[in-house]
Enzyme design. Structure first.
Site, mmCIF file in Angstrom:
data_model
loop_
_atom_site.group_PDB
_atom_site.id
_atom_site.type_symbol
_atom_site.label_atom_id
_atom_site.label_comp_id
_atom_site.label_asym_id
_atom_site.label_seq_id
_atom_site.Cartn_x
_atom_site.Cartn_y
_atom_site.Cartn_z
ATOM 1 N N ILE A 36 -3.324 11.818 -6.148
ATOM 2 C CA ILE A 36 -3.217 10.931 -7.305
ATOM 3 C C ILE A 36 -3.922 11.612 -8.480
ATOM 4 C CG2 ILE A 36 -3.901 8.678 -8.262
ATOM 5 C CD1 ILE A 36 -3.727 7.531 -5.457
ATOM 6 N N SER A 109 1.978 -11.879 -0.935
ATOM 7 C CA SER A 109 2.903 -12.131 -2.046
ATOM 8 C C SER A 109 3.353 -13.589 -2.025
ATOM 9 C CB SER A 109 4.125 -11.226 -1.917
ATOM 10 O OG SER A 109 5.148 -11.648 -2.792
ATOM 11 N N TYR A 134 11.004 -8.652 2.975
ATOM 12 C CA TYR A 134 9.735 -8.326 2.310
ATOM 13 C C TYR A 134 8.732 -9.480 2.460
ATOM 14 C CZ TYR A 134 6.593 -8.046 -1.752
ATOM 15 O OH TYR A 134 5.498 -8.064 -2.565
HETATM 16 N N1 LIG Z 1 3.419 -6.187 -8.663
HETATM 17 C C1 LIG Z 1 3.539 -7.477 -8.370
HETATM 18 O O1 LIG Z 1 3.847 -8.324 -9.226
HETATM 19 C C2 LIG Z 1 3.301 -7.933 -6.947
HETATM 20 C C3 LIG Z 1 3.584 -9.261 -6.615
HETATM 21 C C4 LIG Z 1 3.345 -9.695 -5.323
HETATM 22 C C5 LIG Z 1 2.782 -8.838 -4.383
HETATM 23 N N2 LIG Z 1 2.541 -7.549 -4.731
HETATM 24 C C6 LIG Z 1 2.000 -6.655 -3.682
HETATM 25 O O2 LIG Z 1 0.991 -5.849 -4.238
HETATM 26 C C7 LIG Z 1 1.033 -4.544 -3.701
HETATM 27 C C8 LIG Z 1 1.159 -3.523 -4.838
HETATM 28 O O3 LIG Z 1 2.328 -3.795 -5.584
HETATM 29 P P1 LIG Z 1 2.830 -2.797 -6.722
HETATM 30 O O4 LIG Z 1 3.664 -3.591 -7.647
HETATM 31 O O5 LIG Z 1 1.680 -2.035 -7.247
HETATM 32 O O6 LIG Z 1 3.777 -1.865 -5.859
HETATM 33 P P2 LIG Z 1 4.138 -0.324 -6.114
HETATM 34 O O7 LIG Z 1 5.450 -0.110 -5.436
HETATM 35 O O8 LIG Z 1 4.023 0.049 -7.543
HETATM 36 O O9 LIG Z 1 2.989 0.439 -5.338
HETATM 37 C C9 LIG Z 1 2.946 0.459 -3.938
HETATM 38 C C10 LIG Z 1 2.253 1.720 -3.501
HETATM 39 O O10 LIG Z 1 2.331 1.772 -2.062
HETATM 40 C C11 LIG Z 1 2.687 3.092 -1.684
HETATM 41 N N3 LIG Z 1 3.412 3.023 -0.398
HETATM 42 C C12 LIG Z 1 4.573 2.418 -0.140
HETATM 43 N N4 LIG Z 1 4.913 2.574 1.151
HETATM 44 C C13 LIG Z 1 3.917 3.311 1.702
HETATM 45 C C14 LIG Z 1 3.675 3.830 3.007
HETATM 46 N N5 LIG Z 1 4.522 3.616 4.010
HETATM 47 N N6 LIG Z 1 2.566 4.560 3.202
HETATM 48 C C15 LIG Z 1 1.697 4.768 2.198
HETATM 49 N N7 LIG Z 1 1.865 4.321 0.946
HETATM 50 C C16 LIG Z 1 2.959 3.591 0.708
HETATM 51 C C17 LIG Z 1 3.553 3.625 -2.822
HETATM 52 O O11 LIG Z 1 3.540 5.027 -2.825
HETATM 53 C C18 LIG Z 1 2.852 3.020 -4.030
HETATM 54 O O12 LIG Z 1 1.793 3.841 -4.471
HETATM 55 C C19 LIG Z 1 2.212 -4.519 -2.733
HETATM 56 O O13 LIG Z 1 1.725 -4.738 -1.420
HETATM 57 C C20 LIG Z 1 3.061 -5.688 -3.173
HETATM 58 O O14 LIG Z 1 3.796 -6.238 -2.089
HETATM 59 C C21 LIG Z 1 2.786 -7.072 -5.979
#
Ligand SMILES: NC(=O)c1ccc[n+]([C@@H]2O[C@H](COP(=O)([O-])OP(=O)(O)OC[C@H]3O[C@@H](n4cnc5c(N)ncnc54)[C@H](O)[C@@H]3O)[C@@H](O)[C@H]2O)c1
Length: 259
Positions: A36, A109, A134
């Protein structure tokens, strides 16, 4: 001071949260698939896969609190969801137990209850009603948090995050929006609050049109959101009223793509 291990730190939420919380912890280990760039002071990267239990457990040595935000954050084929969000989340809890971590803060979520009709008022005790594979994976995550707390004493805070955006973008967001400022405050409290045991709370701002009752969990965390989507009506697109709390995620044809 507290030592943190953060998964998903390079993602959309992670980038905002890390900047907002920068300097508040003794050490922040970013556990990620690849390096990163642009680290904040006190951060270090450990490159590893979620399913590499030994590397993960070693990375958690001396860690107080794990923030588990990595995973697929949208609908996807079940096999992909199972690998990243189910097996990956199990590995986090198992490694945390093995390493003697005190608490896991789990990014759940609102899609765990996205199958409920829009407008129905919900707390955190109603049966889950996921709107996607999901959302289903978040049922597993919250269940894992409960298991590891009840059986092995790991503290767990499950954040049912709404829509984390700079401003609300559509009509559904008027109810489910989580501002960046409130999200940073929420995660800060989820790390610092004492004696949480096992706790589920909605990650939502103080929206006038919120559908969710965050009592008593928000009080237990001392989470006091200040933003209200109603103050951003000019940025909200004139979309139809949603049928379900999960919006398009609850559509039988939905395959992902609406973040
Ligand atoms: N952004 C939102 O509004 C929102 C809403 C509800 C829940 N969430 C939850 O919050 C968390 C972060 O969301 P975000 O929007 O930042 O998502 P994002 O997709 O931007 O980031 C997710 C990160 O997880 C990493 N990742 C994915 N699969 C992986 C794996 N198998 N091994 C290792 N790393 C892995 C990706 O490389 C990325 O850096 C997630 O768990 C998501 O479900 C987010």
């Amino acid at each position: 001071m507290t030592v943190i291990l953060y998964t998903g730190g390079g993602g959309r939420m992670g980038t905002v949260l890390r900047a907002g919380l920068s300097g508040e912890f003794e050490r922040v280990v970013l556990y990620a698939r690849r390096d990163i760039p642009d680290l904040n002071p006190g951060e270090e990267v450990v490159v590893g896969e979620l399913d590499d239990l030994d590397t993960l457990t070693n990375a958690m040595a001396g860690v107080d609190v794990v923030l588990h935000f990595a995973g697929i954050a949208d609908e996807a084929p079940f096999a992909d969801i199972a690998e990243s969000n189910i097996m990956g989340t199990w590995a986090i809890f198992e490694a945390a137990r093995r390493a003697g971590v005190r608490r896991v803060v789990y990014a759940s979520s609102h899609h765990i209850i996205g199958g409920y009709p829009a407008g129905q008022f919900l707390g955190t005790e109603e049966p889950v009603r996921p709107d996607t594979y999901y959302g289903l994976s978040k049922v597993f995550g919250e269940g894992a948090a409960r298991l590891y707390h009840d059986k092995w004493g790991l503290e767990a805070v499950c954040l049912r995050i709404g829509a984390f955006r700079p401003t609300p973008e559509d009509r559904r967001h008027l109810s489910v929006w989580l501002s960046h400022r409130d999200g940073i405050h929420l995660v800060r409290r989820a790390i610092a609050a004492e004696d949480v045991g096992f706790l589920v709370t909605y990650g939502v701002s103080a929206n006038t049109r919120s559908w969710w009752n965050n009592s008593p969990s928000a009080e237990l965390l001392a989470y006091h959101p200040v933003d209200d989507a109603e103050d951003h009506l000019s940025s909200v697109a004139e979309t139809d009223e949603p049928e379900h709390q999960g919006g398009p995620f609850a559509d039988p044809e939905y395959r992902g793509g609406v973040w």
